[in-house]
Design an enzyme around this catalytic site. Structure first.
Site, PDB file in Angstrom:
ATOM      1  N   LYS A  87       0.872  -1.177   0.000  1.00  0.00           N
ATOM      2  CA  LYS A  87       0.000   0.000   0.000  1.00  0.00           C
ATOM      3  C   LYS A  87       0.902   1.217   0.000  1.00  0.00           C
ATOM      4  O   LYS A  87       2.058   1.151   0.429  1.00  0.00           O
ATOM      5  CB  LYS A  87      -0.866   0.018   1.270  1.00  0.00           C
ATOM      6  CG  LYS A  87      -2.121   0.834   1.149  1.00  0.00           C
ATOM      7  CD  LYS A  87      -3.281   0.048   0.561  1.00  0.00           C
ATOM      8  CE  LYS A  87      -4.509   0.880   0.378  1.00  0.00           C
ATOM      9  NZ  LYS A  87      -5.637   0.135  -0.146  1.00  0.00           N
ATOM     10  N   GLY A 186     -21.692   5.884   4.353  1.00  0.00           N
ATOM     11  CA  GLY A 186     -20.762   6.269   3.286  1.00  0.00           C
ATOM     12  C   GLY A 186     -21.316   5.930   1.919  1.00  0.00           C
ATOM     13  O   GLY A 186     -21.556   4.754   1.606  1.00  0.00           O
ATOM     14  N   GLY A 188     -19.952   6.736  -1.215  1.00  0.00           N
ATOM     15  CA  GLY A 188     -18.938   7.072  -2.218  1.00  0.00           C
ATOM     16  C   GLY A 188     -19.035   6.112  -3.389  1.00  0.00           C
ATOM     17  O   GLY A 188     -20.113   5.585  -3.699  1.00  0.00           O
ATOM     18  N   VAL A 190     -18.190   3.040  -3.810  1.00  0.00           N
ATOM     19  CA  VAL A 190     -18.715   1.700  -3.536  1.00  0.00           C
ATOM     20  C   VAL A 190     -20.104   1.774  -2.893  1.00  0.00           C
ATOM     21  O   VAL A 190     -21.038   1.088  -3.334  1.00  0.00           O
ATOM     22  CB  VAL A 190     -17.760   0.891  -2.615  1.00  0.00           C
ATOM     23  CG1 VAL A 190     -18.293  -0.519  -2.408  1.00  0.00           C
ATOM     24  CG2 VAL A 190     -16.354   0.844  -3.192  1.00  0.00           C
TER      25      VAL A 190
HETATM   26  P1  NAD Z   1     -15.034   7.123  -1.477  1.00  0.00           P
HETATM   27  O1  NAD Z   1     -13.995   8.089  -1.011  1.00  0.00           O
HETATM   28  O2  NAD Z   1     -15.529   7.179  -2.875  1.00  0.00           O
HETATM   29  O3  NAD Z   1     -16.326   7.215  -0.529  1.00  0.00           O
HETATM   30  C1  NAD Z   1     -16.298   7.359   0.845  1.00  0.00           C
HETATM   31  C2  NAD Z   1     -17.576   8.100   1.229  1.00  0.00           C
HETATM   32  O4  NAD Z   1     -17.693   8.086   2.651  1.00  0.00           O
HETATM   33  C3  NAD Z   1     -17.599   9.553   0.791  1.00  0.00           C
HETATM   34  O5  NAD Z   1     -18.822   9.828   0.123  1.00  0.00           O
HETATM   35  C4  NAD Z   1     -17.472  10.339   2.098  1.00  0.00           C
HETATM   36  O6  NAD Z   1     -18.148  11.573   2.038  1.00  0.00           O
HETATM   37  C5  NAD Z   1     -18.128   9.372   3.069  1.00  0.00           C
HETATM   38  N1  NAD Z   1     -17.760   9.533   4.472  1.00  0.00           N
HETATM   39  C6  NAD Z   1     -16.549   9.806   4.996  1.00  0.00           C
HETATM   40  N2  NAD Z   1     -16.609   9.835   6.337  1.00  0.00           N
HETATM   41  C7  NAD Z   1     -17.897   9.528   6.657  1.00  0.00           C
HETATM   42  C8  NAD Z   1     -18.591   9.382   7.879  1.00  0.00           C
HETATM   43  N3  NAD Z   1     -17.996   9.553   9.057  1.00  0.00           N
HETATM   44  N4  NAD Z   1     -19.931   9.070   7.847  1.00  0.00           N
HETATM   45  C9  NAD Z   1     -20.562   8.921   6.661  1.00  0.00           C
HETATM   46  N5  NAD Z   1     -19.937   9.049   5.467  1.00  0.00           N
HETATM   47  C10 NAD Z   1     -18.636   9.350   5.462  1.00  0.00           C
HETATM   48  O7  NAD Z   1     -14.423   5.691  -1.129  1.00  0.00           O
HETATM   49  P2  NAD Z   1     -14.838   4.279  -1.733  1.00  0.00           P
HETATM   50  O8  NAD Z   1     -13.963   3.958  -2.883  1.00  0.00           O
HETATM   51  O9  NAD Z   1     -16.322   4.192  -1.890  1.00  0.00           O
HETATM   52  O10 NAD Z   1     -14.374   3.314  -0.543  1.00  0.00           O
HETATM   53  C11 NAD Z   1     -15.093   3.250   0.665  1.00  0.00           C
HETATM   54  C12 NAD Z   1     -14.353   2.358   1.649  1.00  0.00           C
HETATM   55  O11 NAD Z   1     -14.167   1.055   1.072  1.00  0.00           O
HETATM   56  C13 NAD Z   1     -12.942   2.842   2.011  1.00  0.00           C
HETATM   57  O12 NAD Z   1     -12.680   2.477   3.343  1.00  0.00           O
HETATM   58  C14 NAD Z   1     -12.054   2.040   1.076  1.00  0.00           C
HETATM   59  O13 NAD Z   1     -10.758   1.876   1.590  1.00  0.00           O
HETATM   60  C15 NAD Z   1     -12.798   0.720   1.038  1.00  0.00           C
HETATM   61  N6  NAD Z   1     -12.517  -0.082  -0.151  1.00  0.00           N
HETATM   62  C16 NAD Z   1     -12.820   0.436  -1.387  1.00  0.00           C
HETATM   63  C17 NAD Z   1     -12.549  -0.331  -2.513  1.00  0.00           C
HETATM   64  C18 NAD Z   1     -12.881   0.186  -3.907  1.00  0.00           C
HETATM   65  O14 NAD Z   1     -12.887  -0.605  -4.849  1.00  0.00           O
HETATM   66  N7  NAD Z   1     -13.185   1.462  -4.074  1.00  0.00           N
HETATM   67  C19 NAD Z   1     -11.990  -1.610  -2.386  1.00  0.00           C
HETATM   68  C20 NAD Z   1     -11.735  -2.109  -1.109  1.00  0.00           C
HETATM   69  C21 NAD Z   1     -12.001  -1.330   0.001  1.00  0.00           C
END
Ligand code: NAD
Length: 372
Positions: A87, A186, A188, A190
């Site tokens: 990472k 959240g 985002g 995903v």
């Molecule tokens: P992202 O940054 O697109 O979305 C995260 C969302 O969470 C944002 O909309 C943000 O505003 C919101 N957020 C942040 N703090 C918050 C809180 N306290 N309460 C409510 N909402 C909050 O990220 P993502 O790509 O959707 O990933 C989400 C999680 O999944 C992360 O922890 C990431 O490490 C994990 N993850 C993602 C992937 C992937 O393929 N994108 C793969 C494995 C793990």
């Protein structure tokens, strides 16, 4: 310009017990501060995303990258993906001070490692940013073009959906989300996809995001109830799905949870390993994060075979995360320990006996043709 960037780039190795290589990356000319962490390469070269985040201190960034890279080792081992755990973090605000020079210089640092670490997108780093990094190194995956696997988020969402089905099967006897209440923290890349998958399959949703525009948009689309970021953890639901940040499951929060299962995509959901024991004592089934969120890793793995990316193979392998999780629940039950410990035990077993170790070097398919 390239020469200037290269000259100012410094890589300094920091010895950390239990980790193969931790490198502090700096380029004072352009304000680059980053850490590349290679936890374990027993199964293959280290692969993992680049997180771009405005960490409050170097120490916080350092601890985060250590934890995240270790999680990648287990994620790869449990899914037999043939990767080591790696990472990286770039200490910067992706909205305010992420620059092309910074990404290029970071790419030069990755290139100096000659394939020991292969990078991809992560929070704060888009597939377009990875294209910038690729100008300086070939050791990148998940590019936004046909030959590559692109954005992993829909695949992570699909794996998370399958994980939710697994906890529902275990707690209710049926894997169907129909008329079940799922609370998503959240929305985002995903969380948003996951909400839609659940909606089309009949679930009732409670959603929350610190960005109210996102909650509003999903609520309008799915009829979801909106909860505040503070209240989402204690909403009464069948499944709580953490899809935002890490460490949301901790000893302060566990007594307030009002769900029968936890199944979400966020990395490092537990503040510490023993929080999983507390969940077990509270009768809450936990789908271990590094298993349920492995869809993105499985997807990207599909681009590095000799024949290049195959979305159907990726989808079908991610589909099986359901069965993988069922095995973990079984191991936990038999041994009377938490599902988190069961997942760690299974990953360590595979690491010990090299089950799923990469036997051929990865093939990069970076050629971008005129049709994409
Ligand atoms: P992202 O940054 O697109 O979305 C995260 C969302 O969470 C944002 O909309 C943000 O505003 C919101 N957020 C942040 N703090 C918050 C809180 N306290 N309460 C409510 N909402 C909050 O990220 P993502 O790509 O959707 O990933 C989400 C999680 O999944 C992360 O922890 C990431 O490490 C994990 N993850 C993602 C992937 C992937 O393929 N994108 C793969 C494995 C793990």
């Amino acid at each position: 310009m390239t020469l200037v960037l290269e000259q100012a780039l410094e890589l300094e190795e920091i010895l950390v017990p239990g980790y193969e290589k931790v490198i502090k990356v700096t380029n004072k000319e352009i304000g680059l501060k980053a850490i590349i962490c290679i936890h374990d390469t027993t199964m293959g070269p280290a692969l993992g995303g680049i997180r771009i985040y405005p960490y409050a201190s170097f120490e916080i960034a350092f601890n985060d990258v250590l934890r995240l890279s270790k999680g990648m080792t287990y994620k790869s081992a449990i899914t037999e993906s043939g990767w080591g755990g790696g990472k990286s973090v770039i200490i910067a605000d992706p909205q305010k001070n992420k620059t092309k020079e910074m990404l290029y210089s970071f790419g030069q640092a990755v290139d100096r490692l000659q394939g020991e670490y292969i990078c991809a997108e992560d929070v704060g780093c888009t597939p377009e940013d990875v294209l910038e990094i690729k100008k300086a190194t070939s050791y990148v995956v998940g590019l936004p073009h046909k030959k590559s696997s692109g954005n992993p988020s829909p695949f992570t969402a699909w794996g998370t959906y399958r994980g939710i089905q697994s906890v529902l099967k275990k707690t209710t006897g049926s894997e169907s989300p129909e008329n079940r209440t799922i609370a998503i923290q959240g929305l985002g890349s995903v969380g948003c996809e996951l909400a839609k998958l659940l909606f089309w399959n009949g679930a009732r949703l409670i959603v929350s995001d610190i960005n109210p525009v996102k909650s509003q948009a999903i609520a309008e689309f799915t009829g979801a109830k909106i909860a505040s970021p503070r209240d989402i953890l204690s909403e009464k639901c069948d499944v709580f799905a953490p899809c935002a940040i890490g460490s949301v499951i901790n000893e302060q929060m566990i007594p307030h949870l009002n769900c029968t299962a936890i199944a979400g995509c966020a990395n490092n959901q537990l503040f510490k390993d023993s929080d999983a024991d507390e969940l077990m004592a509270a009768g809450i089934l936990y789908a271990p994060d590094f298993v349920i969120n492995a869809g993105g890793l499985i997807n990207v793995t599909q681009e590095l075979g000799v024949d290049g990316y195959d979305p159907i193979a990726a989808r079908d392998k991610i589909h099986q995360l359901y069965d993988q999780l069922m095995v973990i629940y079984e191991i936990a039950e038999q041994n009377r320990f938490s599902t988190h410990r069961a997942a760690l035990a299974l990953a360590n077993y595979r690491l010990k006996y090299r089950i799923g170790k990469r036997t051929a070097p990865p093939c990069f398919h970076h050629v971008i043709t005129s049709d994409g």
